[in-house]
Design a protein around this motif. Structure first.
Motif, PDB file in Angstrom:
ATOM      1  N   ILE A 101       0.857  -1.196   0.000  1.00 14.37           N
ATOM      2  CA  ILE A 101       0.000   0.000   0.000  1.00 14.37           C
ATOM      3  C   ILE A 101       0.895   1.250   0.000  1.00 14.37           C
ATOM      4  O   ILE A 101       2.080   1.161   0.347  1.00 14.37           O
ATOM      5  CB  ILE A 101      -0.995  -0.037   1.208  1.00 14.37           C
ATOM      6  CG1 ILE A 101      -2.203   0.890   0.973  1.00 14.37           C
ATOM      7  CG2 ILE A 101      -0.295   0.290   2.531  1.00 14.37           C
ATOM      8  CD1 ILE A 101      -3.390   0.602   1.903  1.00 14.37           C
ATOM      9  N   GLY A 102       0.342   2.379  -0.382  1.00 17.42           N
ATOM     10  CA  GLY A 102       1.120   3.630  -0.407  1.00 17.42           C
ATOM     11  C   GLY A 102       2.298   3.493  -1.360  1.00 17.42           C
ATOM     12  O   GLY A 102       2.158   3.013  -2.487  1.00 17.42           O
ATOM     13  N   GLY A 103       3.477   3.847  -0.885  1.00 20.61           N
ATOM     14  CA  GLY A 103       4.675   3.768  -1.719  1.00 20.61           C
ATOM     15  C   GLY A 103       5.044   2.345  -2.099  1.00 20.61           C
ATOM     16  O   GLY A 103       5.806   2.122  -3.040  1.00 20.61           O
ATOM     17  N   SER A 104       4.515   1.372  -1.382  1.00 21.16           N
ATOM     18  CA  SER A 104       4.801  -0.031  -1.715  1.00 21.16           C
ATOM     19  C   SER A 104       3.761  -0.581  -2.689  1.00 21.16           C
ATOM     20  O   SER A 104       3.619  -1.803  -2.828  1.00 21.16           O
ATOM     21  CB  SER A 104       4.826  -0.871  -0.432  1.00 21.16           C
ATOM     22  OG  SER A 104       5.858  -0.418   0.408  1.00 21.16           O
ATOM     23  N   SER A 162       4.954  -6.514  -0.317  1.00 20.16           N
ATOM     24  CA  SER A 162       5.922  -5.415  -0.184  1.00 20.16           C
ATOM     25  C   SER A 162       5.540  -4.515   0.979  1.00 20.16           C
ATOM     26  O   SER A 162       4.466  -3.923   0.985  1.00 20.16           O
ATOM     27  CB  SER A 162       5.936  -4.575  -1.467  1.00 20.16           C
ATOM     28  OG  SER A 162       6.278  -5.375  -2.568  1.00 20.16           O
ATOM     29  N   SER A 163       6.414  -4.450   1.943  1.00 20.70           N
ATOM     30  CA  SER A 163       6.185  -3.528   3.062  1.00 20.70           C
ATOM     31  C   SER A 163       7.535  -3.185   3.665  1.00 20.70           C
ATOM     32  O   SER A 163       8.187  -4.042   4.271  1.00 20.70           O
ATOM     33  CB  SER A 163       5.290  -4.159   4.129  1.00 20.70           C
ATOM     34  OG  SER A 163       5.148  -3.266   5.218  1.00 20.70           O
ATOM     35  N   LYS A 164       7.934  -1.929   3.489  1.00 23.46           N
ATOM     36  CA  LYS A 164       9.224  -1.513   4.022  1.00 23.46           C
ATOM     37  C   LYS A 164       9.283  -1.791   5.527  1.00 23.46           C
ATOM     38  O   LYS A 164      10.228  -2.372   6.026  1.00 23.46           O
ATOM     39  CB  LYS A 164       9.436  -0.017   3.749  1.00 23.46           C
ATOM     40  CG  LYS A 164      10.721   0.516   4.300  1.00 23.46           C
ATOM     41  CD  LYS A 164      10.837   2.000   4.108  1.00 23.46           C
ATOM     42  CE  LYS A 164      12.015   2.523   4.917  1.00 23.46           C
ATOM     43  NZ  LYS A 164      12.109   3.967   4.923  1.00 23.46           N
ATOM     44  N   PHE A 203       7.149  -3.644   7.383  1.00 24.36           N
ATOM     45  CA  PHE A 203       6.509  -4.913   7.751  1.00 24.36           C
ATOM     46  C   PHE A 203       5.593  -4.753   8.961  1.00 24.36           C
ATOM     47  O   PHE A 203       5.439  -5.650   9.777  1.00 24.36           O
ATOM     48  CB  PHE A 203       7.534  -6.036   8.001  1.00 24.36           C
ATOM     49  CG  PHE A 203       7.018  -7.381   7.586  1.00 24.36           C
ATOM     50  CD1 PHE A 203       7.278  -7.886   6.327  1.00 24.36           C
ATOM     51  CD2 PHE A 203       6.201  -8.119   8.424  1.00 24.36           C
ATOM     52  CE1 PHE A 203       6.749  -9.109   5.924  1.00 24.36           C
ATOM     53  CE2 PHE A 203       5.672  -9.335   8.042  1.00 24.36           C
ATOM     54  CZ  PHE A 203       5.954  -9.840   6.789  1.00 24.36           C
ATOM     55  N   THR A 228       2.600  -2.653   8.384  1.00 25.48           N
ATOM     56  CA  THR A 228       1.411  -1.976   7.856  1.00 25.48           C
ATOM     57  C   THR A 228       0.206  -2.928   7.887  1.00 25.48           C
ATOM     58  O   THR A 228       0.211  -3.987   7.242  1.00 25.48           O
ATOM     59  CB  THR A 228       1.692  -1.462   6.433  1.00 25.48           C
ATOM     60  OG1 THR A 228       2.844  -0.621   6.512  1.00 25.48           O
ATOM     61  CG2 THR A 228       0.534  -0.680   5.871  1.00 25.48           C
ATOM     62  N   GLY A 241       9.449   5.301   1.657  1.00 21.87           N
ATOM     63  CA  GLY A 241       8.439   4.469   1.003  1.00 21.87           C
ATOM     64  C   GLY A 241       7.991   5.043  -0.336  1.00 21.87           C
ATOM     65  O   GLY A 241       7.918   4.333  -1.345  1.00 21.87           O
ATOM     66  N   GLN A 284       0.673  11.146  -3.639  1.00 19.16           N
ATOM     67  CA  GLN A 284       1.371  10.657  -2.442  1.00 19.16           C
ATOM     68  C   GLN A 284       2.749  11.303  -2.329  1.00 19.16           C
ATOM     69  O   GLN A 284       3.138  11.810  -1.272  1.00 19.16           O
ATOM     70  CB  GLN A 284       1.541   9.135  -2.440  1.00 19.16           C
ATOM     71  CG  GLN A 284       2.165   8.675  -1.108  1.00 19.16           C
ATOM     72  CD  GLN A 284       2.873   7.330  -1.130  1.00 19.16           C
ATOM     73  OE1 GLN A 284       3.128   6.754  -2.180  1.00 19.16           O
ATOM     74  NE2 GLN A 284       3.218   6.836   0.049  1.00 19.16           N
ATOM     75  N   GLU A 329       2.574  13.763   0.813  1.00 18.99           N
ATOM     76  CA  GLU A 329       3.183  13.150   1.994  1.00 18.99           C
ATOM     77  C   GLU A 329       4.545  13.808   2.269  1.00 18.99           C
ATOM     78  O   GLU A 329       5.010  13.835   3.401  1.00 18.99           O
ATOM     79  CB  GLU A 329       3.344  11.634   1.787  1.00 18.99           C
ATOM     80  CG  GLU A 329       3.341  10.854   3.083  1.00 18.99           C
ATOM     81  CD  GLU A 329       3.215   9.344   2.913  1.00 18.99           C
ATOM     82  OE1 GLU A 329       2.362   8.731   3.576  1.00 18.99           O
ATOM     83  OE2 GLU A 329       3.988   8.754   2.130  1.00 18.99           O
ATOM     84  N   VAL A 380       0.706  10.702   9.387  1.00 21.43           N
ATOM     85  CA  VAL A 380      -0.128   9.520   9.148  1.00 21.43           C
ATOM     86  C   VAL A 380      -0.202   8.626  10.391  1.00 21.43           C
ATOM     87  O   VAL A 380      -0.963   7.667  10.422  1.00 21.43           O
ATOM     88  CB  VAL A 380       0.382   8.696   7.940  1.00 21.43           C
ATOM     89  CG1 VAL A 380       0.391   9.531   6.670  1.00 21.43           C
ATOM     90  CG2 VAL A 380       1.754   8.102   8.206  1.00 21.43           C
ATOM     91  N   LYS A 397      -3.199   5.769  12.524  1.00 20.19           N
ATOM     92  CA  LYS A 397      -2.899   4.336  12.660  1.00 20.19           C
ATOM     93  C   LYS A 397      -3.139   3.887  14.104  1.00 20.19           C
ATOM     94  O   LYS A 397      -3.734   2.844  14.357  1.00 20.19           O
ATOM     95  CB  LYS A 397      -1.436   4.060  12.286  1.00 20.19           C
ATOM     96  CG  LYS A 397      -1.132   4.208  10.804  1.00 20.19           C
ATOM     97  CD  LYS A 397       0.319   3.818  10.535  1.00 20.19           C
ATOM     98  CE  LYS A 397       0.725   4.164   9.120  1.00 20.19           C
ATOM     99  NZ  LYS A 397       2.140   3.963   8.865  1.00 20.19           N
TER     100      LYS A 397
HETATM  101  O1  F6P Z   1       1.243   5.226   6.161  1.00 17.35           O
HETATM  102  C1  F6P Z   1       2.088   5.871   5.275  1.00 17.35           C
HETATM  103  C2  F6P Z   1       3.157   4.954   4.782  1.00 17.35           C
HETATM  104  O2  F6P Z   1       4.092   4.749   5.771  1.00 17.35           O
HETATM  105  C3  F6P Z   1       3.802   5.446   3.502  1.00 17.35           C
HETATM  106  O3  F6P Z   1       4.765   6.394   3.729  1.00 17.35           O
HETATM  107  C4  F6P Z   1       4.315   4.170   2.914  1.00 17.35           C
HETATM  108  O4  F6P Z   1       4.611   4.303   1.556  1.00 17.35           O
HETATM  109  C5  F6P Z   1       3.149   3.246   3.186  1.00 17.35           C
HETATM  110  O5  F6P Z   1       2.644   3.669   4.429  1.00 17.35           O
HETATM  111  C6  F6P Z   1       3.464   1.773   3.212  1.00 17.35           C
HETATM  112  O6  F6P Z   1       4.429   1.469   4.187  1.00 17.35           O
HETATM  113  P1  F6P Z   1       5.172   0.077   4.245  1.00 17.35           P
HETATM  114  O7  F6P Z   1       5.933  -0.089   2.972  1.00 17.35           O
HETATM  115  O8  F6P Z   1       6.060   0.167   5.427  1.00 17.35           O
HETATM  116  O9  F6P Z   1       4.119  -0.992   4.377  1.00 17.35           O
END
Ligand code: F6P
Length: 547
Positions: free
Chosen positions: A153-156, A205-207, A209, A211, A268, A350, A354, A509, A513
């Motif tokens: 999600i988002g950048g991933s 994909s989650s930078k 891990f 989310t 991200g 984004q 962001e 953000v 959460k």
């Molecule tokens: O919630 C915002 C955010 O942290 C973005 O900056 C990022 O791209 C997205 O969520 C996904 O994050 P991740 O790759 O850690 O799952």
């Protein structure tokens, strides 16, 4: 003087230019100067940027470039490219540009050349993609993979999705890539019900891990695989993961061999160049992915070396500041005249919002000048039959970027002529408008009475004087789209420098959460006493229907 006050002073230097130009109509600037289009057009990296339809003259343009210079742009750019800790609130370097450096280059972080690590990972991506495409990698029943479910999600998610979409003609294998982001299960269930578990590869994909949406969707995909007949031990054949949080990924059950690394020096929303781009390489082949990186690198070199007056990200950045801080424009619209680039506005949304949606400066002071605008947009010509009305006649000015590949990926010449004509005509109509007198005369010529014409003309008049950039691309190739994304990344960076914000954190953000977890506990039946009466009422209503 603190930095924020200094940046306010720098912005104030634009005021005399604004005062001189605020009531000057652009069509008069065009009438006075036959060479205007040429004067305000630049070419670089396969782009032609025509920025002549902006409310600027020579001294305003020079003042805008001076503003960029006075903000310390050169020094800050150098710091970003060489691994300076410019993301100060997270104490991180910002090195997405290292992800597209050629192999022989060196960028040091804590004494380690990160370009070596980048190329090791690129080699891992290439080998994996080749194995999947050649059929060497197989699912748990020995069948070759036909589908990939990319979860993030988002950048991933946004980068891989919009690039895969944009480069559809470059698809090299019969592998179909499906993107899933939303925790709304309509998305993943709709995708999975069309697929065969035996031939489906999942790339999570989650930078971080951590989310919630991505973890839940991955669990659902895993349960689906098991429910289709796979054993627990088969999961490693079907689940790949991209993350910088190796320990959490292994804890979750991902085989360490199946983890593609990324680094905390990649934000991200700047990560499509890393292994986060694995779904792109699976869809388009590794060579096309490498071309995307090459296009990004070409733009990096342009941004670092071109003089300010010829520098595309600088020009686009300072023009955005001009409208945001002088004309009070709240929004900026992106209008790709390209069906394949339809996702690009959401990507830049984004990237930009962001990054620069901030109100505290780099020196911890509150900011009292305008920062990042609202970014939105949609594909042309569709928008012309929807929201362009407000752009033409609404009482707010929205600067626009018209983006169009000159050579299409199809052979329907007339379609493309019509697309281009609409794109160019919109920039003309926004700039030139039509006065009451002009409308009046046309109506009378059509046979309307003087009274009828006068009444109608006040509604039909078009103010014009509405700014736009036209960004033409030679064609929509992997290299060119890499350069396009990097162009906007650097535009956002330039603006962040001028506004003195940290463009690389996103603390805004976080609260949502945390509260989301509390509300989920309340929905699941736990007693939570921190909910306001409205939120509690919503929870109660929801619970009365869903248990
Ligand atoms: O919630 C915002 C955010 O942290 C973005 O900056 C990022 O791209 C997205 O969520 C996904 O994050 P991740 O790759 O850690 O799952």
């Amino acid at each position: 003087m603190n930095q924020s006050a200094m940046n306010q002073d720098i912005l104030d230097s634009l005021k005399p230019h604004f005062e001189r130009l605020q009531n000057v109509h652009m069509k008069d600037l065009f009438a006075k100067d036959k060479a205007r289009a040429k004067t305000y057009t630049r070419k670089a990296c396969g782009f032609t940027l025509d920025f002549s339809k902006n409310n600027i003259d020579e001294s305003a343009f020079n003042a805008l470039l001076e503003l960029a210079n006075d903000s310390g742009l050169a020094e800050k750019t150098k710091s970003m490219f060489t691994g300076g800790i410019i993301n100060t609130t997270e104490q991180r370097a910002v090195l997405h540009t290292a992800l597209r450096q050629p192999k022989h280059k060196s960028v040091l972080v804590d004494g380690v050349n990160v370009v070596d690590e980048v190329h090791e990972t690129l080699f891992k991506i290439k080998s994996f993609v080749d194995e999947v495409h050649s059929g060497q990698r197989k699912g748990y029943t020995g069948k070759v993979f036909t589908d990939v479910v990319a979860i993030g999600i988002g950048g991933s998610f946004l980068g891989p999705k919009i690039i895969t979409e944009a480069l559809k003609p470059y698809k090299v294998s019969s592998l179909n890539v499906h993107f899933v982001a939303n925790v709304d299960a309509h998305h993943i269930t709709d995708v999975l019900k069309k697929l065969n578990a035996e031939t489906t590869l999942v790339v999570m994909s989650s930078k971080s891990f951590t989310t919630q949406e991505t973890l839940k969707n991955t669990e659902t995909a895993r349960d689906w695989l098991l429910a289709q007949g796979a054993e627990f031990s088969d999961i490693s054949k079907h689940f790949m993961c991209v993350s910088s949080n190796i320990s959490k990924a292994t804890e979750f059950g991902i085989d360490p061999d199946n983890i593609f690394p990324m680094w905390d020096w990649v934000g991200g929303r700047y990560s499509l160049w890393s292994a986060i781009g694995l779904p792109i390489a699976l869809a388009l082949g590794y060579d096309n992915f490498a071309e995307i990186l090459a296009g990004g690198h070409e733009m990096d070199v342009h941004f670092q070396t071109a003089p300010l007056q010829d520098n595309l990200p600088v020009i686009m950045g300072v023009l955005g500041v001009w409208y945001r801080n002088m004309f009070g424009s709240q929004a900026h619209v992106l209008l790709p005249y390209s069906h394949y680039l339809r996702g690009f506005p959401a990507y830049v949304q984004q990237l930009d919002m962001e990054s620069n949606g901030k109100s505290t400066d780099m020196d911890n002071n509150p900011i009292d000048y305008a920062t990042g605008p609202i970014i939105w947009g949609g594909e042309g010509t569709n928008g012309q039959h929807a929201f362009h009305q407000l752009m033409h006649q609404g009482n707010t000015v929205i600067p626009a970027d018209f983006i169009m590949p000159i050579v299409p990926n199809h052979s329907e010449v007339e379609h493309h002529q019509m697309l281009a004509a609409n794109c160019f005509a919109q920039t003309q109509a926004l700039m030139q408008g039509e006065t009451i007198n002009e409308v009046n005369q046309k109506l009378i010529a059509k046979g309307f009475s003087v009274e009828e014409a006068a009444t109608l003309a006040v509604h039909k008049r078009m103010p014009g004087n509405r700014p736009s950039n036209t960004l033409l691309m030679e064609s929509l190739t992997p290299k060119q789209i890499g350069a396009l994304v990097a162009l906007y990344e650097h535009k956002v960076f330039v603006q962040g420098v001028i506004w003195n914000v940290n463009s690389f954190d996103q603390w805004g953000v976080e609260l949502g959460k945390v509260l989301g977890d509390t509300v989920l506990s309340a929905i699941k039946g736990e007693t939570v006493d921190s909910l306001d009466s409205s939120t509690q009422q919503l929870v109660d209503l929801f619970k009365s229907h869903v248990n």
